[in-house]
Design an enzyme around this catalytic site. Structure first.
Site, PDB file in Angstrom:
ATOM      1  N   LEU A  87       0.832  -1.202   0.000  1.00 49.21           N
ATOM      2  CA  LEU A  87       0.000   0.000   0.000  1.00 49.21           C
ATOM      3  C   LEU A  87       0.868   1.254   0.000  1.00 49.21           C
ATOM      4  O   LEU A  87       1.980   1.253   0.536  1.00 49.21           O
ATOM      5  CB  LEU A  87      -0.903   0.014   1.232  1.00 49.21           C
ATOM      6  CG  LEU A  87      -1.980  -1.068   1.289  1.00 49.21           C
ATOM      7  CD1 LEU A  87      -2.695  -1.024   2.629  1.00 49.21           C
ATOM      8  CD2 LEU A  87      -2.973  -0.901   0.150  1.00 49.21           C
TER       9      LEU A  87
ATOM     10  N   ASP B 236      -3.738  -4.189  18.267  1.00 48.30           N
ATOM     11  CA  ASP B 236      -2.361  -3.711  18.461  1.00 48.30           C
ATOM     12  C   ASP B 236      -2.222  -2.366  17.757  1.00 48.30           C
ATOM     13  O   ASP B 236      -1.329  -2.149  16.935  1.00 48.30           O
ATOM     14  CB  ASP B 236      -1.357  -4.723  17.903  1.00 48.30           C
ATOM     15  CG  ASP B 236       0.089  -4.389  18.301  1.00 48.30           C
ATOM     16  OD1 ASP B 236       0.282  -3.609  19.255  1.00 48.30           O
ATOM     17  OD2 ASP B 236       1.020  -4.892  17.649  1.00 48.30           O
TER      18      ASP B 236
END
Length: 268
Positions: free
Chosen positions: A82, A178
């Site tokens: 990405l 997380d």
């Protein structure tokens, strides 16, 4: 790294022509690969690549930005590369909106279909109907045998009192698990992807506690995410204990002060 890159190329059915190690993987190896046909992908290992693949798919299905899973095996996870040339300081509003969407996805109970891990620290996700019980038994009490006795006694006392401190049945939101700045990819002023998840269904404030452990979201984040419920500050301290305990167990005594500080703030 060479073996990981080769495993990723094999999963994609291509010939590897370039492999570049990427930083940021404290608990796993990460490499960007380029194949002979021009395809580029990210390959990483970890405790359970297939489980992480399912987590990324769940984030994407909830409408939050996440890299597409291209392939997974027991040894490697291959995801799309990405764009990530931006800074989170310019994208707090985008993250707030993305997280609000993620948390609107709710599950049947608290937990996940599989356990996971942060390195050698197990993440127990057995399904539970009662949220204080989940946070006590699956998060705080799992560290009792791994921390100094004085801390263990305080954790045990706090865990016993959680029914008086945490909501019993908050909406079981889909959590990243997380969430910190290093796991948020940004392009321009937009979050392009949430990565390295440790997903489960739980109280949405858990992600906020983790995010604010090391990062300081700007006003645009809260404007996009929404107003927190009364008493959130007290609960966030309790939720920050889990990542603090993980850091203590993984990286040593330098994090004991953080754990003790959160216990004190929680009056435990």
């Amino acid at each position: 790294m060479t073996a990981l890159a080769g495993a990723g190329a094999a999963l994609l059915g291509g010939r590897l022509v370039r492999a570049e190690p990427l930083s940021g993987g404290d608990l796993s190896q990460i490499v960007r690969i380029t194949l002979a046909d021009g395809r580029v992908a990210i390959v990483k290992n970890g405790p359970a690549p297939r489980t992480e693949a399912a987590m990324l798919a769940a984030i994407g299905a909830a409408g939050a930005p996440a890299p597409m899973v291209l392939a997974a095996s027991d040894d490697a996870l291959v995801i799309e590369a990405l764009p990530a040339g931006g800074s989170l300081r310019n994208a707090w509003g985008s993250l707030g909106a993305a997280l609000a969407g993620l948390h609107r996805c709710v599950g049947p109970r608290y937990g996940w279909d599989a356990d996971f891990a942060f390195g050698r620290v197990a993440i127990e996700n057995t399904w539970t109907d009662d949220w204080p019980t989940f946070w006590a038994e699956r998060r705080l009490l799992t560290s009792l045998s791994q921390v100094p006795a004085a801390l263990a006694r305080r954790l045990e006392a706090l865990a016993a009192d959680l029914p008086n401190r945490l909501p019993r049945h908050p909406p079981p939101s889909l959590l990243h698990g997380d969430l910190w700045g290093g796991n948020v990819l940004v392009e321009d002023a937009r979050v392009s992807g949430l990565i390295d998840p440790a997903c489960y269904f739980g109280h949405a404030e858990v992600d906020l506690a983790m995010l604010t452990l090391f990062d300081r979201p700007g006003p645009a984040f809260y404007h996009a995410y929404g107003v927190l419920e009364p008493g959130a500050d007290d609960r966030l301290v309790i939720y920050r204990l889990w990542p603090a305990l993980v850091h203590l167990r993984l990286f040593g005594g330098g994090y004991r002060g953080m754990v003790e500080g959160f216990l004190a703030a929680a009056r435990a």
